[in-house]
Design an enzyme around this catalytic site. Structure first.
Site, mmCIF file in Angstrom:
data_model
loop_
_atom_site.group_PDB
_atom_site.id
_atom_site.type_symbol
_atom_site.label_atom_id
_atom_site.label_comp_id
_atom_site.label_asym_id
_atom_site.label_seq_id
_atom_site.Cartn_x
_atom_site.Cartn_y
_atom_site.Cartn_z
ATOM 1 N N GLY A 60 0.957 -0.959 -0.022
ATOM 2 C CA GLY A 60 0.212 -0.013 0.207
ATOM 3 C C GLY A 60 0.989 1.253 0.090
ATOM 4 C CG ASP A 248 0.106 1.712 -5.478
ATOM 5 O OD1 ASP A 248 -0.958 1.329 -5.919
ATOM 6 O OD2 ASP A 248 0.718 1.350 -4.531
HETATM 7 O O1 MRU Z 1 0.646 -4.220 -4.496
HETATM 8 P P1 MRU Z 1 0.149 -3.433 -3.175
HETATM 9 O O2 MRU Z 1 -0.584 -4.157 -2.276
HETATM 10 O O3 MRU Z 1 1.082 -2.498 -2.469
HETATM 11 O O4 MRU Z 1 -0.854 -2.330 -3.962
HETATM 12 C C1 MRU Z 1 -1.700 -1.463 -3.139
HETATM 13 C C2 MRU Z 1 -2.770 -0.836 -3.911
HETATM 14 O O5 MRU Z 1 -2.940 -0.901 -5.026
HETATM 15 C C3 MRU Z 1 -3.373 0.210 -3.329
HETATM 16 O O6 MRU Z 1 -4.856 0.401 -3.930
HETATM 17 C C4 MRU Z 1 -2.863 1.421 -3.338
HETATM 18 O O7 MRU Z 1 -1.404 1.357 -2.908
HETATM 19 C C5 MRU Z 1 -3.664 2.636 -2.541
HETATM 20 S S1 MRU Z 1 -3.078 2.448 -0.906
HETATM 21 C C6 MRU Z 1 -4.083 3.722 0.059
#
Ligand code: MRU
Length: 374
Positions: A60, A248
């Site tokens: 995240g 992200d």
């Molecule tokens: O691969 P991840 O679990 O890090 O991906 C996370 C996401 O895609 C979330 O939707 C994004 O980081 C937003 S977190 C507030």
């Protein structure tokens, strides 16, 4: 306050996803083990922090940034400036898509260059702590702005639940607390506005089924798990009032990179006139780029995440392969949703149209791109 080393706290009880242990080490929840096991991992060195990011013990965008910040403090603690520099170079490579990583490294590095060698450990620790405290405030501000959307839909539904669809986990577990996409939902739930969340499973790593569903359940928010392909069908049948996802990296023109599959939800939302909002802290905006499809680096991860699934069988925790050994798999972790498909960006300063002008109006001090990572 309850002991964070022992249980996942509800948002209201001051839950944090990363914290300082009494001996000065850093603690995180090993999110790979959720929802079956609540396991705390100790970060003693910056290398532990780097591995926690790349192996996705933490994930995240905001939490990745916070973990990088604390890892820089661990580097300063163990080896002063030389170690700090080594750590910032390695951390910057730990995951490519979430821009909060680079933002946090830049911010702690600026603080480090403004202090003496003797102050380095204390200064980096205080900056990491400030990043975390601010993130909680930012999530709450996002929540308050997003709450207005839920309130106005609820007003037209005469007591029927507002159905929000979300993808991946942009929840408390992805941030420091409250989340981005989930913050409006938590605040609505607290106000007794009937709200129900459709939780996309989010293959291949199942952040929806394993993390979002877990934290919504923990906080008593009504929700239902659906497979990733169900969203379009639900939208066609009037079962989704609103989509809210996280991001992200957001370009200054409002394109958003988020977990793979987000783009398809946005297309289905557009086809069915369902509002599609993206919730984000301004730390997720990359003010240096315009074209998300061209310029946002998309992480490609181990194909084993596609071919294998982790779960429980009786008392055992297992990873099992689900496909034949001669079939190759490809695993892009994110995709880009163009700004034209985004109804609005819910930020800590308000809801902006997904456009260069919209973001510039809310963040005029950043809009020229010269303070890219301030
Ligand atoms: O691969 P991840 O679990 O890090 O991906 C996370 C996401 O895609 C979330 O939707 C994004 O980081 C937003 S977190 C507030």
């Amino acid at each position: 306050m309850a002991d964070p080393d022992r249980e996942m706290l509800s948002c209201r009880e001051g839950f944090r996803t990363i914290w300082l242990a009494q001996n000065g080490d850093v603690r995180i929840i090993d999110q790979r083990k959720l929802p079956h096991d609540y396991v705390i991992a100790n970060l003693e060195t910056w290398q532990d922090g780097c591995l926690a990011i790349s192996d996705m013990l933490v994930r995240g965008a905001p939490l990745i940034g916070a973990t990088a910040a604390y890892s820089l403090y661990l580097a300063a603690r163990s080896g002063g400036r030389a170690e700090f520099d080594r750590a910032s170079a390695a951390l910057a490579e730990s995951r490519p898509t979430a821009v909060n990583l680079r933002w946090a490294i830049d911010r702690v590095s600026r603080r480090a260059s403004a202090c003496s060698d003797a102050e380095l450990t204390a200064s980096t620790l205080s900056e990491a702590g400030a990043i975390c405290d601010e993130d909680v405030d930012i999530s709450l501000a996002i929540g308050r702005h997003g709450l207005e959307l839920i309130r106005s839909i609820a007003a037209a539904k005469a007591g029927e639940p507002v159905n929000v669809l979300t993808h991946c986990n942009a929840g408390a577990l992805a941030t420091l607390n409250y989340g981005t996409a989930t913050a409006p939902v938590y605040l609505a739930h607290d106000e007794n506005i009937p709200v129900h969340v459709w939780v996309d499973e989010t293959r291949p790593r199942n952040q929806g089924s394993q993390l979002t569903a877990y934290e919504l359940a923990h906080n008593g928010v009504p929700h239902t798990l659906i497979v990733d392909n169900a969203g379009g069908h639900l939208m066609q049948h009037g079962m989704v009032d609103l989509v809210i996802t996280g991001t992200d990296r957001t370009t200054r023109s409002g394109d958003v990179a988020n977990k793979i599959g987000t783009y398809l939800k946005a297309l289905a939302a557009r086809d069915n006139a369902v509002p599609f909002y993206v919730a984000l802290p301004s730390t997720t905006i990359d003010w240096t780029i315009d074209d998300g499809v061209r310029d946002i680096p998309i992480e490609e991860r181990d194909p084993a995440e596609v071919t294998d699934v982790y779960g429980v069988s009786g008392e055992d925790r297992r990873t099992v392969r689900t496909i034949g050994s001669r079939t190759p798999a490809l695993n892009f972790a994110f995709d880009v949703t163009p700004a034209r498909l985004v109804t609005g960006l819910i930020t800590e300063r308000g809801i902006a149209p997904a456009s260069r002008e919209g973001l510039a109006a809310l963040f005029p001090e950043r809009a020229d791109g010269t303070q890219a990572n301030a």
